[in-house]
Design an enzyme around this catalytic site. Structure first.
Site, PDB file in Angstrom:
ATOM      1  N   LYS A 112      66.470  39.397   3.341  1.00  0.00           N
ATOM      2  CA  LYS A 112      65.339  38.515   3.685  1.00  0.00           C
ATOM      3  C   LYS A 112      65.576  37.117   3.131  1.00  0.00           C
ATOM      4  O   LYS A 112      65.270  36.124   3.793  1.00  0.00           O
ATOM      5  CB  LYS A 112      64.022  39.080   3.135  1.00  0.00           C
ATOM      6  CG  LYS A 112      63.564  40.364   3.813  1.00  0.00           C
ATOM      7  CD  LYS A 112      62.754  40.066   5.055  1.00  0.00           C
ATOM      8  CE  LYS A 112      62.757  41.197   6.074  1.00  0.00           C
ATOM      9  NZ  LYS A 112      62.182  42.444   5.583  1.00  0.00           N
ATOM     10  N   LYS A 192      69.231  47.348  15.956  1.00  0.00           N
ATOM     11  CA  LYS A 192      68.065  48.214  15.941  1.00  0.00           C
ATOM     12  C   LYS A 192      66.991  47.650  16.880  1.00  0.00           C
ATOM     13  O   LYS A 192      66.796  46.435  16.937  1.00  0.00           O
ATOM     14  CB  LYS A 192      67.534  48.251  14.495  1.00  0.00           C
ATOM     15  CG  LYS A 192      66.300  49.065  14.271  1.00  0.00           C
ATOM     16  CD  LYS A 192      66.033  49.172  12.770  1.00  0.00           C
ATOM     17  CE  LYS A 192      64.652  49.753  12.520  1.00  0.00           C
ATOM     18  NZ  LYS A 192      64.410  50.037  11.103  1.00  0.00           N
ATOM     19  N   LYS A 195      60.898  44.185  18.051  1.00  0.00           N
ATOM     20  CA  LYS A 195      60.137  43.215  18.820  1.00  0.00           C
ATOM     21  C   LYS A 195      60.708  41.815  18.587  1.00  0.00           C
ATOM     22  O   LYS A 195      60.846  41.019  19.506  1.00  0.00           O
ATOM     23  CB  LYS A 195      58.691  43.290  18.348  1.00  0.00           C
ATOM     24  CG  LYS A 195      57.761  42.332  19.010  1.00  0.00           C
ATOM     25  CD  LYS A 195      56.348  42.664  18.587  1.00  0.00           C
ATOM     26  CE  LYS A 195      55.397  41.614  19.112  1.00  0.00           C
ATOM     27  NZ  LYS A 195      54.034  42.133  19.254  1.00  0.00           N
TER      28      LYS A 195
END
Ligand code: TRP
Length: 324
Positions: A112, A192, A195
């Site tokens: 992240k 993967k 959205k």
């Protein structure tokens, strides 16, 4: 007494077939055997969201999908993380016994931090501590998650051991419960399904929209003409067959290798299989969506039930930590 299950998911809005196979189906299956608590982790979402404008809509759409898929608010507690603010209290207590060095080596933190170098916030580092607080607040023993969450569970157990050592036996060590299905790839066949990457198939699409999405899927890139033999091992449609069309999977693989079935035809069949699997879910969803207050009622009831348990735990923790 039934063991307790807890799982959390970020409120990402309408769910896709990756969420369905990877998480939701598992949630539904656990409902009879365990006392289940399922949480939409809106506070966690803030660690990566800069624009929160869609948060409420995303929560509502996600709950509609969960309910339509068979999560039963009579059996399970379904609630929004911030509606039970005790989790933030427990998070703060746990943060005092969690070494920073443990948090800085968590793989998701490093990822992240790389993805949002302009926003490496304090909450991002503490993310696994908040997740631990989620689980411990309910003393859950079983945590259904994907493989990517295993380091977080490991850390949760380390925090539990530390707490129990320092303050006396309070929490059980939570165990991960992986889905039997490996990660679902997106339509690009590389990453993967998500959205964010726009490589997904939403559950709530129409039959036609589903077909259109499936048609965009990348198959074997080396198979350029209908007469070229294909390689099922690297084909996304073949992978999705494992879930949606298990009985014909091997047959189609053999036909693909001999160029007896084309990608278009194969995709049409897969889209039909997806549509027939999801038809009952879509019908239930359409009915639920006509009741404007239903989702809010489910969430209010869930938060109320969760809070009863949460308050008990906080009381015990404060006693253990000599805060009272
Ligand atoms: N970190 C999880 C994810 O990104 C979501 C989550 C938050 C969670 N709290 C949890 C999962 C507690 C299991 C248990 O998917």
């Amino acid at each position: 007494m039934k063991k307790r299950v807890f799982s959390g998911a970020r409120p990402t809005g309408r769910q896709h077939i990756g969420n369905y196979i990877g998480a939701i189906q598992n949630y539904v299956a656990l409902q009879d055997e365990y006392e289940c608590i399922y949480c939409l982790v809106d506070i966690h979402a803030l660690s990566t969201l800069e624009d929160t404008g869609k948060l409420q809509e995303n929560i509502c759409e996600m709950v509609l999908d969960w309910l339509a898929a068979g999560l039963d608010p009579e059996k399970s507690i379904i609630f929004v993380q911030s509606h039970v603010p005790e989790v933030m209290e427990l998070h703060t207590f746990l943060s005092m016994i969690t070494p920073l060095s443990w948090l800085l080596r968590v793989p998701t933190f490093k990822e992240k931090a790389k993805l949002q170098p302009h926003n490496v916030n304090y909450g991002l580092v503490g993310y696994p501590v908040l997740m631990t607080a989620d689980i411990l607040l309910y003393k859950a023993e079983v945590v259904p998650v994907g493989e990517d969450q295993l380091p977080h569970l490991e850390l949760a157990r380390e925090i539990v051991r530390r707490f129990n050592n320092q303050f006396g036996d309070t929490f059980p060590e939570p165990q991960a419960r992986l889905t039997s299905f490996p990660m679902i790839l997106g339509l690009d066949g590389r990453e993967k399904m998500s959205k964010q990457l726009n490589n997904h198939i939403e559950l709530a699409l129409s039959d036609k929209e589903t077909l259109a999405r499936v048609m965009t899927a990348v198959t074997d890139p080396a198979r350029r003409y209908r007469t070229d033999p294909g390689r099922p091992a690297i084909c996304n449609i073949h992978k999705l067959d494992a879930y949606f069309n298990p009985l014909q999977r091997e047959l189609f693989a053999a036909q693909c290798r001999r160029a007896e079935i084309g990608c278009v035809e194969h995709k049409q069949i897969l889209a039909e299989r997806i549509n027939s699997e999801l038809r009952p879910l879509r019908e239930r969803r359409a009915v639920l969506a006509t009741k404007p207050h239903y989702v809010n009622e489910v969430l209010a009831d869930g938060a109320g039930r969760a809070r009863v348990i949460a308050r008990e735990t906080i009381k015990e923790v404060k006693e253990r930590m000599r805060l009272v």
